[in-house]
Design an enzyme around this catalytic site. Structure first.
Site, short mmCIF file in Angstrom:
data_model
loop_
_atom_site.label_atom_id
_atom_site.label_comp_id
_atom_site.label_asym_id
_atom_site.label_seq_id
_atom_site.Cartn_x
_atom_site.Cartn_y
_atom_site.Cartn_z
N SER A 197 0.58 -1.08 -0.17
CA SER A 197 0.02 0.07 0.05
C SER A 197 1.50 1.14 -0.04
O SER A 197 2.28 1.42 0.36
CB SER A 197 -0.41 0.34 1.47
OG SER A 197 -0.02 0.15 1.91
N TYR A 199 0.73 3.24 2.01
CA TYR A 199 1.01 3.48 3.32
C TYR A 199 2.71 3.22 3.53
O TYR A 199 3.80 3.63 4.03
CB TYR A 199 0.24 2.90 4.68
CG TYR A 199 0.52 2.95 5.81
CD1 TYR A 199 1.51 3.84 6.65
CD2 TYR A 199 1.19 1.55 6.48
CE1 TYR A 199 1.77 3.45 7.65
CE2 TYR A 199 1.11 1.24 7.30
CZ TYR A 199 1.60 2.04 7.93
OH TYR A 199 2.22 1.65 9.09
N HIS A 200 2.77 1.54 3.39
CA HIS A 200 3.83 1.23 3.49
C HIS A 200 4.96 1.28 2.81
O HIS A 200 5.84 1.20 3.04
CB HIS A 200 3.50 -0.71 3.40
CG HIS A 200 2.15 -1.42 4.01
ND1 HIS A 200 1.32 -2.05 4.02
CD2 HIS A 200 2.91 -1.78 5.06
CE1 HIS A 200 0.94 -1.92 4.94
NE2 HIS A 200 1.39 -2.07 5.67
N LYS A 203 7.10 4.45 4.55
CA LYS A 203 7.65 3.55 5.52
C LYS A 203 9.33 2.75 4.88
O LYS A 203 10.10 2.90 5.43
CB LYS A 203 7.08 2.42 6.24
CG LYS A 203 6.16 2.74 7.15
CD LYS A 203 7.02 3.56 8.10
CE LYS A 203 5.32 3.86 8.84
NZ LYS A 203 5.45 4.41 10.37
N1 LIG Z 1 -0.96 0.75 15.16
C1 LIG Z 1 -0.50 0.04 14.52
O1 LIG Z 1 -1.14 -1.43 14.34
C2 LIG Z 1 1.07 -0.11 14.26
C3 LIG Z 1 1.84 -0.67 13.68
C4 LIG Z 1 2.78 -0.65 12.93
C5 LIG Z 1 3.69 0.39 13.01
N2 LIG Z 1 2.59 1.29 13.74
C6 LIG Z 1 3.28 2.92 13.43
O2 LIG Z 1 2.62 3.93 14.92
C7 LIG Z 1 2.70 5.16 14.39
C8 LIG Z 1 1.63 4.91 15.62
O3 LIG Z 1 0.66 4.44 14.68
P1 LIG Z 1 -0.55 4.53 15.92
O4 LIG Z 1 -0.78 3.36 15.72
O5 LIG Z 1 -0.53 5.52 17.04
O6 LIG Z 1 -1.29 5.93 14.75
P2 LIG Z 1 -2.06 7.10 15.27
O7 LIG Z 1 -2.84 7.77 14.88
O8 LIG Z 1 -2.75 6.92 16.35
O9 LIG Z 1 -1.31 7.84 16.29
C9 LIG Z 1 -0.03 8.89 14.90
C10 LIG Z 1 -0.26 10.62 15.81
O10 LIG Z 1 0.66 11.28 14.81
C11 LIG Z 1 0.08 12.66 14.74
N3 LIG Z 1 1.35 13.00 13.68
C12 LIG Z 1 1.23 12.29 12.35
N4 LIG Z 1 1.68 13.51 11.40
C13 LIG Z 1 1.79 14.71 11.83
C14 LIG Z 1 2.60 15.75 11.59
N5 LIG Z 1 2.56 16.22 10.80
N6 LIG Z 1 3.08 16.45 12.56
C15 LIG Z 1 2.46 16.20 14.32
N7 LIG Z 1 1.61 14.92 14.73
C16 LIG Z 1 1.29 14.27 13.55
C17 LIG Z 1 -1.03 12.18 14.49
O11 LIG Z 1 -1.99 13.43 15.16
C18 LIG Z 1 -1.71 10.82 16.16
O12 LIG Z 1 -1.61 11.11 17.00
C19 LIG Z 1 2.61 4.97 12.85
O13 LIG Z 1 4.23 5.47 12.93
C20 LIG Z 1 2.61 3.88 12.22
O14 LIG Z 1 2.83 3.63 10.95
C21 LIG Z 1 1.62 1.38 14.33
#
Ligand SMILES: NC(=O)c1ccc[n+]([C@@H]2O[C@H](COP(=O)([O-])OP(=O)(O)OC[C@H]3O[C@@H](n4cnc5c(N)ncnc54)[C@H](O)[C@@H]3O)[C@@H](O)[C@H]2O)c1
Length: 395
Positions: A197, A199-200, A203
């Site tokens: 995707s 999104y991926h 990363k």
């Molecule tokens: N949730 C999962 O299952 C999972 C799995 C693998 C990796 N991750 C990675 O962990 C990270 C956090 O995931 P999550 O589930 O907590 O997501 P989330 O959407 O709950 O949290 C992300 C936070 O980052 C903030 N943010 C995004 N863009 C921003 C910007 N430009 N400036 C300031 N703040 C910003 C958002 O407001 C949000 O509070 C992500 O990078 C995600 O790819 C999550």
């Protein structure tokens, strides 16, 4: 898990994306372990929820309320900074220079694959936001000359979900090529990204940025290739209703475990997309905290290449997960046409030697899924007497 609780007293930890599902409990954990914690978030995720007309099943408090409640519970005051990391580079550079963090944990990215694939707008936002945030951060560290340990939350999805025909390594693949004189040359290269995707893909691009800034500016970086995170509450988020973590169950941000849990509580069939033989890596949010603190305790040495760590507790197919939820709740299972473009089944073997060598002992669905379902049922009973309103996934 380590024998004794890690200690971060006197260390400054900056949590980027600290209002999110993973970032908020991480901020609380570092604060409870003695660190001086600051949160930076532009609350874009709350805005996306409003745009999509969805909400967390748990009623999450505003960010200032959360921070106030934590100060009341623990006596620890966390700093709060609200600006956009993708667009306000001077604010970021000045903040880093002022805080001089020892550790930065970077969660601040758009994290939904379906969101990134729903329209060209979603795709463009995901690339613009995620790549710019990561690059601004790296450029600001290079410009200020600071040397914190940067821990990034990447995804196991960078390896792709098609059959690779090998055990996926931790970031680096050993290859044998041929030198100019025909001799075998052995090398380790970053595993070629195979994102499913946009999104991926962000990363995968992050990985290249990390490799460059590590090589040219000596930045010390740990990139955690994380599986799907499930679960809601942690020791800290339980301490006060204003600290509760978010629980997404909508089709864009809700992951499969949450969807199954909500369907089971609602008495509707669990919806498995496609054959159900898709294998994925999962990790409970409490295990995620254990892994992040283990990584924070063991930073890369100066001059070390980017440390890539596979972070998950368990790999299982959607069928196995649905069967487990069904056995615990009596829910029926329905098979639907897969709305996603993904292989219908896959062998998925992923190495996890680094965290295991640091003492990580994973919790599995068998250990904690029943307790998690009971937890969500309780939260729902207390927060929403009319649960039907909250169980609507929105959109
Ligand atoms: N949730 C999962 O299952 C999972 C799995 C693998 C990796 N991750 C990675 O962990 C990270 C956090 O995931 P999550 O589930 O907590 O997501 P989330 O959407 O709950 O949290 C992300 C936070 O980052 C903030 N943010 C995004 N863009 C921003 C910007 N430009 N400036 C300031 N703040 C910003 C958002 O407001 C949000 O509070 C992500 O990078 C995600 O790819 C999550």
């Amino acid at each position: 898990m380590t024998a004794s609780a890690p200690d971060f007293k006197g260390r400054t930890v900056l949590i980027l994306g600290g209002d999110g599902f993973c970032g908020w409990p991480t901020a609380l954990r570092f604060s409870s372990l003695g660190a001086n914690v600051a949160i930076l978030d532009n609350e874009s995720r709350r805005q996306i929820d409003a745009e999509l007309k969805v909400r967390s099943l748990t009623m999450i408090s505003s960010l200032p309320e959360r921070i106030l409640a934590w100060a009341g519970e623990s006596g620890n005051h966390m700093g709060l900074f609200r600006f956009d990391l993708a667009t306000d580079y001077p604010a970021l550079r000045n903040l880093l220079a002022e805080l001089q963090p020892d550790i930065i944990v970077h969660f601040a990215e758009q994290r939904s694959a379906p969101y990134s694939m729903r329209s060209s707008e979603g795709a463009r936002y995901s690339i613009d936001n995620n790549v710019r945030v990561t690059h601004n951060l790296l450029a600001a560290l290079a410009e200020t000359g600071l040397d914190p340990h940067l821990i990034h939350l990447g995804t196991i999805g960078v390896y792709g979900y098609a059959n690779a025909g090998l055990q996926l390594p931790e970031g680096y693949l050993r290859v044998t090529a041929h030198g100019p004189d025909g001799r075998d040359v052995k090398k380790e290269i970053v595993y070629p990204g195979k994102p499913d995707s946009v999104y991926h893909l962000t990363k995968v691009l992050d990985q290249q940025l990390f490799a460059f800034y590590n090589q040219y500016y000596g930045l010390r970086i740990t990139d955690l290739h994380q599986g799907v995170v499930w679960g809601t509450q942690t020791a800290e988020t339980r301490r006060n209703p204003h600290l509760v973590n978010r629980f997404d169950h909508d089709p864009i941000f809700g992951t499969v475990v949450n969807r199954f849990i909500v369907q089971a509580i609602d008495g509707t069939p669990l919806t498995v997309y496609g054959s159900g033989e898709q294998a994925r890596a999962f990790i409970h949010i409490r295990d995620m905290l254990t892994c992040i603190t283990l990584a924070a305790e063991t930073p890369p040495e100066p001059g070390e290449r980017v440390r890539i760590v596979n972070q998950y507790s368990e790999i299982c197919t959607l069928n196995a997960l649905a069967a487990r939820v069904s056995a615990l709740t009596g829910a029926k299972i329905d098979y639907l046409k897969n709305p996603r473009r993904e292989p219908e089944d896959n062998e998925f073997e992923v190495s996890r030697t680094i965290l295991t060598s640091l003492g990580f002992e994973p919790n599995t669905f068998e250990d904690i899924l029943a307790a998690e379902i009971a937890d969500i049922t309780d939260i729902l009973a207390t927060q929403s007497p009319d649960k039907s309103e909250f169980l609507k996934p929105g959109i």
